[in-house]
Design a protein around this motif. Structure first.
Motif, PDB file in Angstrom:
ATOM      1  N   GLU A  16       0.832  -1.209   0.000  1.00 44.31           N
ATOM      2  CA  GLU A  16       0.000   0.000   0.000  1.00 44.31           C
ATOM      3  C   GLU A  16       0.866   1.259   0.000  1.00 44.31           C
ATOM      4  O   GLU A  16       0.574   2.220  -0.709  1.00 44.31           O
ATOM      5  CB  GLU A  16      -0.939   0.010   1.197  1.00 44.31           C
ATOM      6  CG  GLU A  16      -2.081  -0.966   1.090  1.00 44.31           C
ATOM      7  CD  GLU A  16      -2.976  -0.950   2.321  1.00 44.31           C
ATOM      8  OE1 GLU A  16      -2.839  -0.046   3.182  1.00 44.31           O
ATOM      9  OE2 GLU A  16      -3.827  -1.855   2.428  1.00 44.31           O
ATOM     10  N   ALA A  17       1.922   1.263   0.806  1.00 46.53           N
ATOM     11  CA  ALA A  17       2.795   2.429   0.880  1.00 46.53           C
ATOM     12  C   ALA A  17       3.491   2.677  -0.453  1.00 46.53           C
ATOM     13  O   ALA A  17       3.596   3.825  -0.902  1.00 46.53           O
ATOM     14  CB  ALA A  17       3.822   2.256   1.994  1.00 46.53           C
ATOM     15  N   LEU A  18       3.937   1.631  -1.109  1.00 47.09           N
ATOM     16  CA  LEU A  18       4.617   1.808  -2.396  1.00 47.09           C
ATOM     17  C   LEU A  18       3.636   2.195  -3.500  1.00 47.09           C
ATOM     18  O   LEU A  18       3.965   3.000  -4.369  1.00 47.09           O
ATOM     19  CB  LEU A  18       5.398   0.554  -2.761  1.00 47.09           C
ATOM     20  CG  LEU A  18       6.616   0.306  -1.880  1.00 47.09           C
ATOM     21  CD1 LEU A  18       7.256  -1.040  -2.202  1.00 47.09           C
ATOM     22  CD2 LEU A  18       7.630   1.433  -2.011  1.00 47.09           C
ATOM     23  N   ALA A  19       2.437   1.672  -3.458  1.00 49.19           N
ATOM     24  CA  ALA A  19       1.425   2.047  -4.459  1.00 49.19           C
ATOM     25  C   ALA A  19       1.089   3.530  -4.360  1.00 49.19           C
ATOM     26  O   ALA A  19       0.785   4.180  -5.367  1.00 49.19           O
ATOM     27  CB  ALA A  19       0.174   1.202  -4.282  1.00 49.19           C
ATOM     28  N   ALA A  20       1.144   4.094  -3.160  1.00 46.97           N
ATOM     29  CA  ALA A  20       0.809   5.509  -2.957  1.00 46.97           C
ATOM     30  C   ALA A  20       1.872   6.454  -3.503  1.00 46.97           C
ATOM     31  O   ALA A  20       1.596   7.639  -3.723  1.00 46.97           O
ATOM     32  CB  ALA A  20       0.602   5.777  -1.468  1.00 46.97           C
ATOM     33  N   VAL A  21       3.069   5.963  -3.755  1.00 41.49           N
ATOM     34  CA  VAL A  21       4.175   6.819  -4.208  1.00 41.49           C
ATOM     35  C   VAL A  21       3.847   7.541  -5.514  1.00 41.49           C
ATOM     36  O   VAL A  21       4.144   8.728  -5.669  1.00 41.49           O
ATOM     37  CB  VAL A  21       5.470   5.986  -4.354  1.00 41.49           C
ATOM     38  CG1 VAL A  21       6.533   6.734  -5.136  1.00 41.49           C
ATOM     39  CG2 VAL A  21       5.997   5.593  -2.985  1.00 41.49           C
ATOM     40  N   LEU A  22       3.219   6.849  -6.464  1.00 44.18           N
ATOM     41  CA  LEU A  22       2.937   7.475  -7.762  1.00 44.18           C
ATOM     42  C   LEU A  22       2.041   8.701  -7.613  1.00 44.18           C
ATOM     43  O   LEU A  22       2.340   9.762  -8.156  1.00 44.18           O
ATOM     44  CB  LEU A  22       2.299   6.473  -8.721  1.00 44.18           C
ATOM     45  CG  LEU A  22       3.131   5.253  -9.108  1.00 44.18           C
ATOM     46  CD1 LEU A  22       2.377   4.413 -10.117  1.00 44.18           C
ATOM     47  CD2 LEU A  22       4.487   5.642  -9.635  1.00 44.18           C
ATOM     48  N   LYS A  23       0.938   8.555  -6.891  1.00 44.92           N
ATOM     49  CA  LYS A  23       0.018   9.675  -6.709  1.00 44.92           C
ATOM     50  C   LYS A  23       0.668  10.804  -5.927  1.00 44.92           C
ATOM     51  O   LYS A  23       0.515  11.977  -6.262  1.00 44.92           O
ATOM     52  CB  LYS A  23      -1.262   9.221  -6.003  1.00 44.92           C
ATOM     53  CG  LYS A  23      -2.166   8.406  -6.882  1.00 44.92           C
ATOM     54  CD  LYS A  23      -3.448   8.042  -6.178  1.00 44.92           C
ATOM     55  CE  LYS A  23      -4.299   7.179  -7.075  1.00 44.92           C
ATOM     56  NZ  LYS A  23      -5.519   6.730  -6.436  1.00 44.92           N
ATOM     57  N   GLU A  24       1.403  10.450  -4.883  1.00 43.19           N
ATOM     58  CA  GLU A  24       2.035  11.463  -4.041  1.00 43.19           C
ATOM     59  C   GLU A  24       3.055  12.303  -4.806  1.00 43.19           C
ATOM     60  O   GLU A  24       3.276  13.465  -4.469  1.00 43.19           O
ATOM     61  CB  GLU A  24       2.723  10.807  -2.841  1.00 43.19           C
ATOM     62  CG  GLU A  24       1.755  10.228  -1.834  1.00 43.19           C
ATOM     63  CD  GLU A  24       2.441   9.407  -0.760  1.00 43.19           C
ATOM     64  OE1 GLU A  24       3.692   9.362  -0.717  1.00 43.19           O
ATOM     65  OE2 GLU A  24       1.724   8.792   0.052  1.00 43.19           O
ATOM     66  N   HIS A  25       3.663  11.717  -5.846  1.00 39.20           N
ATOM     67  CA  HIS A  25       4.729  12.420  -6.561  1.00 39.20           C
ATOM     68  C   HIS A  25       4.379  12.731  -8.010  1.00 39.20           C
ATOM     69  O   HIS A  25       5.225  13.219  -8.765  1.00 39.20           O
ATOM     70  CB  HIS A  25       6.031  11.625  -6.456  1.00 39.20           C
ATOM     71  CG  HIS A  25       6.514  11.572  -5.040  1.00 39.20           C
ATOM     72  ND1 HIS A  25       7.258  12.577  -4.481  1.00 39.20           N
ATOM     73  CD2 HIS A  25       6.288  10.669  -4.056  1.00 39.20           C
ATOM     74  CE1 HIS A  25       7.508  12.283  -3.214  1.00 39.20           C
ATOM     75  NE2 HIS A  25       6.917  11.135  -2.931  1.00 39.20           N
ATOM     76  N   GLY A  26       3.133  12.476  -8.407  1.00 38.67           N
ATOM     77  CA  GLY A  26       2.647  12.874  -9.723  1.00 38.67           C
ATOM     78  C   GLY A  26       3.350  12.205 -10.891  1.00 38.67           C
ATOM     79  O   GLY A  26       3.552  12.830 -11.928  1.00 38.67           O
ATOM     80  N   SER A  67       8.684  -3.140  -9.987  1.00 40.18           N
ATOM     81  CA  SER A  67       8.113  -2.000 -10.703  1.00 40.18           C
ATOM     82  C   SER A  67       6.781  -1.589 -10.081  1.00 40.18           C
ATOM     83  O   SER A  67       6.069  -2.407  -9.511  1.00 40.18           O
ATOM     84  CB  SER A  67       7.928  -2.335 -12.185  1.00 40.18           C
ATOM     85  OG  SER A  67       7.091  -3.451 -12.345  1.00 40.18           O
ATOM     86  N   ILE A  68       6.488  -0.286 -10.220  1.00 45.12           N
ATOM     87  CA  ILE A  68       5.251   0.280  -9.690  1.00 45.12           C
ATOM     88  C   ILE A  68       4.534   0.977 -10.835  1.00 45.12           C
ATOM     89  O   ILE A  68       5.072   1.906 -11.445  1.00 45.12           O
ATOM     90  CB  ILE A  68       5.530   1.301  -8.562  1.00 45.12           C
ATOM     91  CG1 ILE A  68       6.397   0.674  -7.469  1.00 45.12           C
ATOM     92  CG2 ILE A  68       4.222   1.836  -7.993  1.00 45.12           C
ATOM     93  CD1 ILE A  68       6.895   1.672  -6.435  1.00 45.12           C
ATOM     94  N   ALA A  69       3.332   0.528 -11.130  1.00 45.69           N
ATOM     95  CA  ALA A  69       2.489   1.114 -12.171  1.00 45.69           C
ATOM     96  C   ALA A  69       1.181   1.558 -11.529  1.00 45.69           C
ATOM     97  O   ALA A  69       0.800   1.041 -10.474  1.00 45.69           O
ATOM     98  CB  ALA A  69       2.207   0.085 -13.275  1.00 45.69           C
ATOM     99  N   PRO A  70       0.461   2.501 -12.155  1.00 43.20           N
ATOM    100  CA  PRO A  70      -0.812   2.937 -11.577  1.00 43.20           C
ATOM    101  C   PRO A  70      -1.815   1.794 -11.390  1.00 43.20           C
ATOM    102  O   PRO A  70      -2.638   1.834 -10.483  1.00 43.20           O
ATOM    103  CB  PRO A  70      -1.343   3.953 -12.587  1.00 43.20           C
ATOM    104  CG  PRO A  70      -0.146   4.452 -13.309  1.00 43.20           C
ATOM    105  CD  PRO A  70       0.805   3.280 -13.354  1.00 43.20           C
ATOM    106  N   ASP A  71      -1.722   0.772 -12.237  1.00 43.75           N
ATOM    107  CA  ASP A  71      -2.678  -0.338 -12.137  1.00 43.75           C
ATOM    108  C   ASP A  71      -2.056  -1.615 -11.576  1.00 43.75           C
ATOM    109  O   ASP A  71      -2.590  -2.699 -11.763  1.00 43.75           O
ATOM    110  CB  ASP A  71      -3.340  -0.598 -13.489  1.00 43.75           C
ATOM    111  CG  ASP A  71      -2.335  -0.813 -14.608  1.00 43.75           C
ATOM    112  OD1 ASP A  71      -1.117  -0.693 -14.371  1.00 43.75           O
ATOM    113  OD2 ASP A  71      -2.774  -1.101 -15.735  1.00 43.75           O
ATOM    114  N   GLY A  72      -0.938  -1.479 -10.861  1.00 42.23           N
ATOM    115  CA  GLY A  72      -0.395  -2.655 -10.205  1.00 42.23           C
ATOM    116  C   GLY A  72       1.092  -2.583  -9.931  1.00 42.23           C
ATOM    117  O   GLY A  72       1.824  -1.833 -10.566  1.00 42.23           O
TER     118      GLY A  72
END
Length: 134
Positions: A16-26, A67-72
């Motif tokens: 959950e914390a890693l998934a939030a990184v994308l939104k938090e940093h645009g 890897s971290i993507a918006p959908d997974g």
């Protein structure tokens, strides 16, 4: 590429914390370059197995990448238990930080990651696209 060091705290959920990184940093793409720390619970899916195995107790994160993507997310890690036994595999939901996790993430502002069905593998796999300039 911009690097981002992250520290997670007791009871945080790793995925959950890693998934939030994308939104938090645009951004729409990132990689976990390195990760160490400890878990009280780990859910790891081993190669060729459909269900994750729950590991409980004092666990050390020895390696973490993916890897971290918006959908997974697609993350792999190795952990050791209190006896020093090492196990690794795919990071499934439900990994709880015990004391800390120190993670280095690479943010990729000019790229977009997505996960799309791949007929060869049978899984949703990473697709990399460049972002169109505004």
């Amino acid at each position: 590429m911009r690097t981002l060091p992250i520290r997670l705290h007791p009871s945080d959920d790793l995925r959950e914390a890693l998934a939030a990184v994308l939104k938090e940093h645009g951004v729409e793409a990132a990689f976990v370059l390195s990760g160490i720390g400890s878990l009280s619970e780990a859910r790891i899916r081993y190669a060729g197995v459909n269900e994750a195995t729950l590991l409980c107790g004092d666990l050390e994160i020895l390696t973490l990448s993916g890897s971290i993507a918006p959908d997974g997310l697609h993350l792999h890690m190795t952990v050791s238990d209190a006896r020093g036994a090492v196990i690794g595999g795919h990071v499934a939901p439900g990994c709880t930080i015990r004391t800390t996790a120190e993670i280095l993430v690479a943010l990729l502002p000019d790229v977009r990651f997505s996960r799309e069905p791949d007929p060869q593998s049978g899984w949703d796999e990473l697709v990399v696209r460049g972002l169109t300039p505004p």
